[in-house]
Design an enzyme around this catalytic site. Structure first.
Site, mmCIF file in Angstrom:
data_model
loop_
_atom_site.group_PDB
_atom_site.id
_atom_site.type_symbol
_atom_site.label_atom_id
_atom_site.label_comp_id
_atom_site.label_asym_id
_atom_site.label_seq_id
_atom_site.Cartn_x
_atom_site.Cartn_y
_atom_site.Cartn_z
ATOM 1 N N GLU A 253 0.864 -1.100 -0.083
ATOM 2 C CA GLU A 253 -0.111 0.221 0.052
ATOM 3 C C GLU A 253 0.999 1.200 -0.190
ATOM 4 O O GLU A 253 1.594 1.472 0.982
ATOM 5 C CB GLU A 253 -0.702 -0.019 1.380
ATOM 6 N N CYS A 287 -2.537 8.931 3.472
ATOM 7 C CA CYS A 287 -2.448 8.705 1.932
ATOM 8 C C CYS A 287 -3.441 8.764 0.940
ATOM 9 O O CYS A 287 -3.442 8.966 -0.099
ATOM 10 C CB CYS A 287 -1.786 7.439 1.686
#
Ligand code: TXE
Length: 486
Positions: A253, A287
């Protein structure tokens, strides 16, 4: 001058708190003050070796425990974190610089939810069966893979680490977890909770320290066959390079540069409030934050004015103060990176319409802290560096557009593909645009609305693989086909 001994964050191996073999520690800085307030074990490959031995020893018993028993222990972990929510929230706020209200309402409750979700998910699994005509019967066994290496970043420390630990151990693996060296405290506190909950020794081991020493040793260890990593794209590439020749199962990720698209037909009140949140939550250090705003021309002027106005009302301050909405940036390096991009944006022709300069410290305690105000930049070309590179701070750009096709191209003209938001009242358009944006998540008229059952992850340089719900249960297990002839 000698200073008072700072509290030490040790490793947790085989159910015990232990010193790093080297005996070395690193200062752990409080971002709001710029001063060390604790020390974290500066571990290395030798400590990882010990953790692997412990994880290996614990594996067989843990893997064969009935799901209901594993579930009970993991639910207890959730309950104990919840019992200590206030303590965890304060620790997370001190360690990261995030507002305590955010740690209390988002980070820690989400860690609790992660453990509860996977503790109960394992009670409701099904297995596939495939009947081959009159010849055979196949069924799929999903077994734990072994030792999982779990590496997480500094922006949502317990939230993201528990998102990995919970599914990994719920399905019967043992784990070696490494929080970011910048934010090790809540992982350390979790170890005490794991002990109190009765998690058997060796099921969860936490090795503290830097990425190049501890993270690299975990990813390179031949007995750690499953790696779940969240962090920057450059580090993700290194992790992938190490894991590929060892044929490890890897989930990455990585970063994002997420588009946030506002059509003129949107409910502007909701779009503005939602965009202020998606731009600046956790000082823009999520993010999933939307850092590239695109606004349809008829709504552009009003949106920009009101967005600036609403953003300017965000209360910056000492993260430990209740009313603070914008806290500190995680460290000096990250603060310098943010400042670099604000300067770059100017050189690229951008106009700073809000923020852009370091503020006065909010109080005496925070005199040397790392603060930067929410910053809004307009007038940049879509393809400039400021609009393409991940800043990971409280800086957004706003660009007008005229046509749906045009904004889809803007959104996709980027190396990242993590998440996006679309604000519109036109349902057909919402579906059309969602289908064509290349991001792992598309939020329509919302942001960070997370159902733990849905697949979560990125496209392009935002990563490989998906976490969440069934995807995580599958990632941490090995499917085996058992074929029985009739
Ligand atoms: O990430 P790193 P950092 C992005 C964001 C940020 C950048 C750097 O752009 O500016 O990443 O942040 C460990 N082998 N995101 O420095 O370095 C490290 O110790 C194995 C996006 O924190 O990638 C930490 O535990 N592990 C992101 C973890 O990797 C290594 C959230 C992440 O650190 C390693 C945070 C190595 N060689 C930052 N080197 C998101 N998408 O959620 C480091 N690590």
């Amino acid at each position: 001058m000698a200073r008072t001994a700072l509290p030490r964050i040790q490793n947790f191996i085989d159910g015990q708190f232990v010193e790093p073999i080297s005996g070395r520690y690193l200062d752990n800085i409080e971002p709001a003050t710029g001063k060390p307030y604790s020390q974290v074990a500066d571990s290395d490959a030798h400590d990882v070796d010990l953790a692997v031995v412990a994880a290996e020893k614990a594996l067989a018993d843990w893997a064969k425990k009935p799901a209901a028993e594993r579930s009970k222990i993991i639910l207890r972990i959730a309950d104990l974190i919840e019992r200590d929510l206030e303590k965890f929230a304060r620790a997370e706020s001190i360690d990261t610089g995030k507002p305590i209200s955010l740690a209390r309402s988002l980070d820690i409750p989400r860690a609790v939810a992660n453990f509860r979700f996977f503790a109960t998910a394992i009670l409701h699994t099904e297995s596939e069966a495939h009947i081959t005509d009159n010849v055979a019967f196949n069924y799929t066994l999903r077994q734990p893979r072994g030792i999982a290496g779990l590496i997480s970043p500094w922006n949502l420390p317990l939230y993201l680490l528990s998102w990995k630990i919970a599914p990994a151990i719920a399905v019967g693996n043992t784990a070696i977890a490494k929080p970011s060296e910048l934010t090790p405290m809540t992982a350390f506190m979790l170890c005490e909770i794991a002990r109190e909950a009765g998690l058997p020794n060796g099921v969860l081991n936490v090795v503290q320290g830097t990425g190049p020493k501890v993270g690299a040793a975990i990813t390179a260890h031949p007995k750690v066959n499953t790696i779940s990593f969240t962090g920057g794209t450059v580090t993700g590439r290194k992790v992938a390079e190490t894991c590929a020749p060892l044929f490890k199962k890897v989930s990455l990720e990585l970063g994002g540069k997420n588009p946030n698209i506002i059509f003129a037909d949107a409910d502007l009140d909701a779009a503005i409030t939602g965009s202020v949140r998606s731009s600046f939550a956790n000082q823009g250090q999520v993010c999933l934050c939307g850092s590239r705003l695109f606004v349809e021309r008829p709504a552009y002027k009003e949106f920009v004015e009101r967005f600036i106005d609403e953003t300017s009302q965000l209360k910056m301050g000492d993260p430990l103060e209740e009313k603070t909405e914008q806290g500190a940036i995680v460290n000096k390096t990250q603060l310098e990176k943010v400042k670099f991009y604000v300067e770059l944006a100017k050189k690229e022709g951008g106009k700073t319409t809000l923020g852009g300069v370091e503020p006065q410290p909010p109080n005496e305690r925070c005199r040397d802290g790392y603060f930067f105000p929410p910053t809004i930049i307009t007038g940049l070309p879509v393809s400039c560096r400021t609009n393409r590179e991940e800043i990971f701070g409280p800086v957004v750009t706003i660009t007008p557009f005229d046509r749906e096709e045009e904004v889809i191209n803007y959104a996709n003209d980027c190396d990242y593909g993590l998440a996006s938001s679309v604000w519109t009242q036109n349902l057909s358009r919402a579906h059309r645009v969602a289908e064509r944006i290349n991001t792992g998540t598309v939020w329509v008229n919302c942001w960070l609305l997370r159902d733990l059952r849905v697949p979560f992850g990125g496209m392009k340089q935002s990563g490989v693989g998906r976490e969440g719900g069934e995807e995580a249960l599958r990632f941490f297990t090995e499917p085996k086909n058992v074929c029985i002839a009739k």
